[in-house]
Motif scaffolding. Structure first.
Motif, PDB file in Angstrom:
ATOM      1  N   SER A 264      -8.168   0.943  -3.878  1.00  0.00           N
ATOM      2  CA  SER A 264      -7.678   0.378  -5.135  1.00  0.00           C
ATOM      3  C   SER A 264      -8.148  -1.062  -5.315  1.00  0.00           C
ATOM      4  N   ALA A 265      -7.891  -1.606  -6.505  1.00  0.00           N
ATOM      5  CA  ALA A 265      -8.273  -2.987  -6.796  1.00  0.00           C
ATOM      6  C   ALA A 265      -7.290  -4.002  -6.221  1.00  0.00           C
ATOM      7  N   ALA A 266      -6.146  -3.549  -5.750  1.00  0.00           N
ATOM      8  CA  ALA A 266      -5.137  -4.465  -5.212  1.00  0.00           C
ATOM      9  C   ALA A 266      -5.622  -5.112  -3.918  1.00  0.00           C
ATOM     10  N   ALA A 267      -5.158  -6.322  -3.673  1.00  0.00           N
ATOM     11  CA  ALA A 267      -5.581  -7.065  -2.479  1.00  0.00           C
ATOM     12  C   ALA A 267      -4.826  -6.632  -1.230  1.00  0.00           C
ATOM     13  N   ARG A 268      -3.603  -6.151  -1.412  1.00  0.00           N
ATOM     14  CA  ARG A 268      -2.775  -5.790  -0.263  1.00  0.00           C
ATOM     15  C   ARG A 268      -2.101  -4.438  -0.508  1.00  0.00           C
ATOM     16  N   ILE A 269      -1.563  -3.865   0.562  1.00  0.00           N
ATOM     17  CA  ILE A 269      -0.870  -2.574   0.505  1.00  0.00           C
ATOM     18  C   ILE A 269       0.562  -2.780   0.963  1.00  0.00           C
ATOM     19  N   ALA A 270       1.492  -2.122   0.297  1.00  0.00           N
ATOM     20  CA  ALA A 270       2.892  -2.105   0.721  1.00  0.00           C
ATOM     21  C   ALA A 270       3.350  -0.656   0.817  1.00  0.00           C
ATOM     22  N   VAL A 271       4.223  -0.383   1.771  1.00  0.00           N
ATOM     23  CA  VAL A 271       4.733   0.978   1.975  1.00  0.00           C
ATOM     24  C   VAL A 271       6.246   0.933   2.044  1.00  0.00           C
TER      25      VAL A 271
END
Length: 308
Positions: free
Chosen positions: A279-286
């Motif tokens: 994705s274009a997002a800089a970070r991932i959250a779960v």
């Protein structure tokens, strides 16, 4: 000149025959198991096994799991005690790996065991790897078919994206069922949680989670299973630069299971992480995932993925 992309063949007799020719010639082949796609080579051929390490960029001290056709084939390689026989009788073929003493003159390349006197071995249930074992007439060393420390692949396209031409042939038999790597047990100690849960094992033998001072089985490196982007765990809300992977009542850009089903979440885990990484997002959250049943395996993978 750009490297050629990998060849992807739909599962079938012709694809398995082609893959067996490569295995017998000392090559490597990506093949699905019931857990994730594996990068397979003849476990008796040190040069072939070295090609796995080279393709993955895998640390030389991290052992590989050997996949065999049945219990008799496993007993020709490893020394079984009563506990191991009990677990094999209940869970093989299936996603359980046993770490056992290596039998003298077993013929397994030392690179497979990373120089240890034990071997990680299992009898897989998936038709594709079982067909390849039979056609190649060989025990197959087959770690996950991805670059080392990357996301484990649950689809053929994940293999192609991670390894490219380093996986010259990929057998495509759709998405894997379990979605996380096999449970690993040494004696009565769970070295890596997986689809065969502690409760399931406990109905056969008293087992306990544990750690060892050295790497004795795959998946024990702290930085295993890491996406390229930073990962935040137990997130209930998305921050501005994040791609949120939800679970249950936590919604996001994606979800492991909107129903809060842990088995569904396990199967979706790496697909979701791959999408987040792309994705274009800089970070991932779960979102938080309950730490029970197969949720233990999911959280194990996520903690490793978040470790940087």
């Amino acid at each position: 000149m750009e490297a050629q992309p990998p060849v992807i063949r739909a599962f079938g007799a012709a694809a398995i025959a082609e893959a067996a020719v490569l295995i017998r010639a000392g090559g490597i082949v990506a093949v699905p198991t019931e857990t994730v796609y594996g990068l397979a080579a003849d476990a008796r051929d040190a040069q072939a096994v070295a090609r796995i390490y080279a393709a993955k960029g895998r640390p030389s001290f991290n052992p590989l799991i050997v996949h065999v056709a049945d219990l008799a084939a496993a007993e020709a390689i490893a020394v079984f005690d009563a506990d191991a026989h009990a677990l094999a009788a209940r869970f093989w073929p299936g996603p359980l790996t046993l770490v056992l003493p290596l039998r003298d003159r077993a013929g397994i390349a030392s690179l497979v065991t990373a120089g240890l006197d034990t071997i990680a071995i299992r009898v897989p249930a998936h038709r594709a790897i079982q067909a390849l074992i039979a056609a190649a007439d060989a025990p197959l060393a087959a770690p996950s078919a991805n670059a080392s420390n990357g996301l484990s692949p649950t689809r053929a396209e994940h293999v192609a994206a991670s390894l490219g031409a380093r996986a010259p042939l990929i057998i495509d038999d759709g998405a894997t069922e379990a979605g996380v790597e096999s449970t690993i047990v040494a004696g009565r100690t769970i070295l890596r949680p997986g689809p065969i849960t502690a409760d399931m094992l406990g109905r056969v033998l008293p087992v306990a989670p544990g750690t060892t001072a050295h790497v004795s089985a795959p998946g024990q490196l702290a930085t295993h299973y890491a996406p390229a982007k930073p990962l935040r765990l137990n997130a209930r809300d998305r921050e501005a630069d994040e791609w949120l992977i939800g679970f249950g009542d936590v919604t996001g850009d994606d979800t492991l299971s909107s129903r809060g089903d842990l088995v569904e979440a396990a199967a979706a885990l790496f697909d979701a992480l791959h999408r987040a990484d792309a994705s274009a997002a800089a970070r991932i959250a779960v979102a938080p995932v309950p730490d029970d049943g197969v949720g233990v395996a999911i959280n194990d993978r996520l903690r490793r993925a978040a470790h940087r």
